[in-house]
Design a protein around this motif. Structure first.
Motif, PDB file in Angstrom:
ATOM      1  N   TRP A   1       4.747  -8.903  10.812  1.00  0.00           N
ATOM      2  CA  TRP A   1       4.583  -7.465  10.573  1.00  0.00           C
ATOM      3  C   TRP A   1       5.070  -7.075   9.184  1.00  0.00           C
ATOM      4  CZ3 TRP A   1       1.733  -3.896  12.662  1.00  0.00           C
ATOM      5  CH2 TRP A   1       2.000  -2.555  12.420  1.00  0.00           C
ATOM      6  N   THR A   2       6.185  -7.645   8.752  1.00  0.00           N
ATOM      7  CA  THR A   2       6.702  -7.356   7.409  1.00  0.00           C
ATOM      8  C   THR A   2       5.737  -7.840   6.335  1.00  0.00           C
ATOM      9  OG1 THR A   2       8.976  -7.552   8.222  1.00  0.00           O
ATOM     10  CG2 THR A   2       8.655  -7.691   5.851  1.00  0.00           C
TER      11      THR A   2
ATOM     12  N   ASN B   1       2.658  -5.485   6.257  1.00  0.00           N
ATOM     13  CA  ASN B   1       2.976  -4.212   5.592  1.00  0.00           C
ATOM     14  C   ASN B   1       3.161  -4.387   4.092  1.00  0.00           C
ATOM     15  OD1 ASN B   1       2.913  -2.755   7.996  1.00  0.00           O
ATOM     16  ND2 ASN B   1       5.083  -3.076   8.406  1.00  0.00           N
TER      17      ASN B   1
ATOM     18  N   ASP C   1      -0.376  -4.811   2.664  1.00  0.00           N
ATOM     19  CA  ASP C   1      -1.112  -3.543   2.757  1.00  0.00           C
ATOM     20  C   ASP C   1      -0.633  -2.540   1.720  1.00  0.00           C
ATOM     21  OD1 ASP C   1      -2.638  -4.484   4.791  1.00  0.00           O
ATOM     22  OD2 ASP C   1      -1.634  -3.381   6.400  1.00  0.00           O
ATOM     23  N   ALA C   2       0.680  -2.487   1.510  1.00  0.00           N
ATOM     24  CA  ALA C   2       1.230  -1.501   0.570  1.00  0.00           C
ATOM     25  C   ALA C   2       0.784  -1.746  -0.857  1.00  0.00           C
ATOM     26  CB  ALA C   2       2.758  -1.513   0.646  1.00  0.00           C
TER      27      ALA C   2
ATOM     28  N   ASN D   1      -4.304   5.118   8.867  1.00  0.00           N
ATOM     29  CA  ASN D   1      -4.256   3.822   8.181  1.00  0.00           C
ATOM     30  C   ASN D   1      -4.363   2.680   9.194  1.00  0.00           C
ATOM     31  OD1 ASN D   1      -3.915   4.942   5.606  1.00  0.00           O
ATOM     32  ND2 ASN D   1      -1.703   5.101   5.893  1.00  0.00           N
TER      33      ASN D   1
ATOM     34  N   ALA E   1      -3.552  -0.978  10.143  1.00  0.00           N
ATOM     35  CA  ALA E   1      -2.641  -2.074   9.789  1.00  0.00           C
ATOM     36  C   ALA E   1      -3.422  -3.371   9.642  1.00  0.00           C
ATOM     37  CB  ALA E   1      -1.562  -2.227  10.856  1.00  0.00           C
TER      38      ALA E   1
END
Length: 234
Positions: A43-44, A47, A50-51, A70, A72
């Motif tokens: 998950w980290t 993210n 994606d960022a 958004n 994921a």
């Protein structure tokens, strides 16, 4: 002659509620902790990608523009497609020429040259190692006779090393260190001194990383466990 009174059977001491709770907690922790950490790492990473990728995507191609939420992993998908496209382009003549031009530009830049070459070498090494796997796990006597160590069979030794060793057949093995198996020693061992193990390379790696705490079951133990499961299912 008088008989001695029969001894009463000793009842097993029932563990207390605190002991049972502690045992259940440790058992559950072994299952929950790896799953939780794996999900957290994935998950980290999602993210993080994606960022940095999603803001570069034009709004017309971003699904969040139309649904208002958004998605994921959208940046991860874009990154995979972009990287695969670049890889496909570099296989052609034009792509190879473009890569050579870019690398030549980096090589002429002092600081960028060092960073680029180091990063490129790291990724090439990781990819090559992921594509190549060891043939089997084995045991060899190291660092002296009578002491056994876990190693991984790489390939049969050939060329000048075999010719000048005086041995009829040798095996190239990688002897990892504990608990970091990425470092170790390359050894050329006579084939007669190598004991091939039944355990898989993955199980042998777990044994090395855990410093001997995680011992894989033998074939007999696995077979016995299957028989118990089969008998219980009847």
């Amino acid at each position: 002659m008088a008989r001695k009174p029969a001894r009463k059977p000793v009842k097993p001491v029932k563990p207390s509620l605190l002991q049972r709770t502690r045992s259940n907690f440790l058992t559950g922790l072994v299952i929950v902790a790896p799953v939780t950490l794996t999900i957290w790492v994935i998950w980290t990473a999602v993210n993080f990608i994606d960022a940095r990728i999603v803001p570069l995507v034009p709004a017309i191609y971003n699904p969040s523009t139309y649904i208002g939420v958004n998605i994921a992993g959208f940046g991860v998908v874009v990154f995979i497609i972009f990287t695969a496209t670049v890889g496909a382009l570099t296989k052609g003549l034009f792509g190879r020429q473009l890569i050579r031009w870019g690398e030549g530009l980096f090589d002429r830049t002092p600081i960028v040259r060092s960073i680029y070459n180091a990063v490129k070498q790291i990724f090439e090494t990781v990819i090559k190692q992921s594509n190549n796997s060891f043939n089997a796990a084995c045991m060899i006597q190291y660092p002296r006779e009578g002491l056994w160590a876990i190693a991984f069979v790489s390939t049969d030794t050939r060329g000048e090393v075999l010719q000048k060793s005086g041995e009829a057949a040798m095996v190239s093995v990688f002897l990892p260190t504990t608990p970091n198996p990425t470092s170790g020693f390359l050894l050329f061992v006579p084939k007669t001194d190598v004991v091939i193990l039944d355990m898989s390379v993955e199980d042998a790696a777990k044994l090395v990383i855990s410093a001997g705490l995680v011992i894989p079951p033998t074939k007999e133990e696995i077979a016995a466990g299957r028989k118990q499961v089969a008998a219980g299912g009847k």
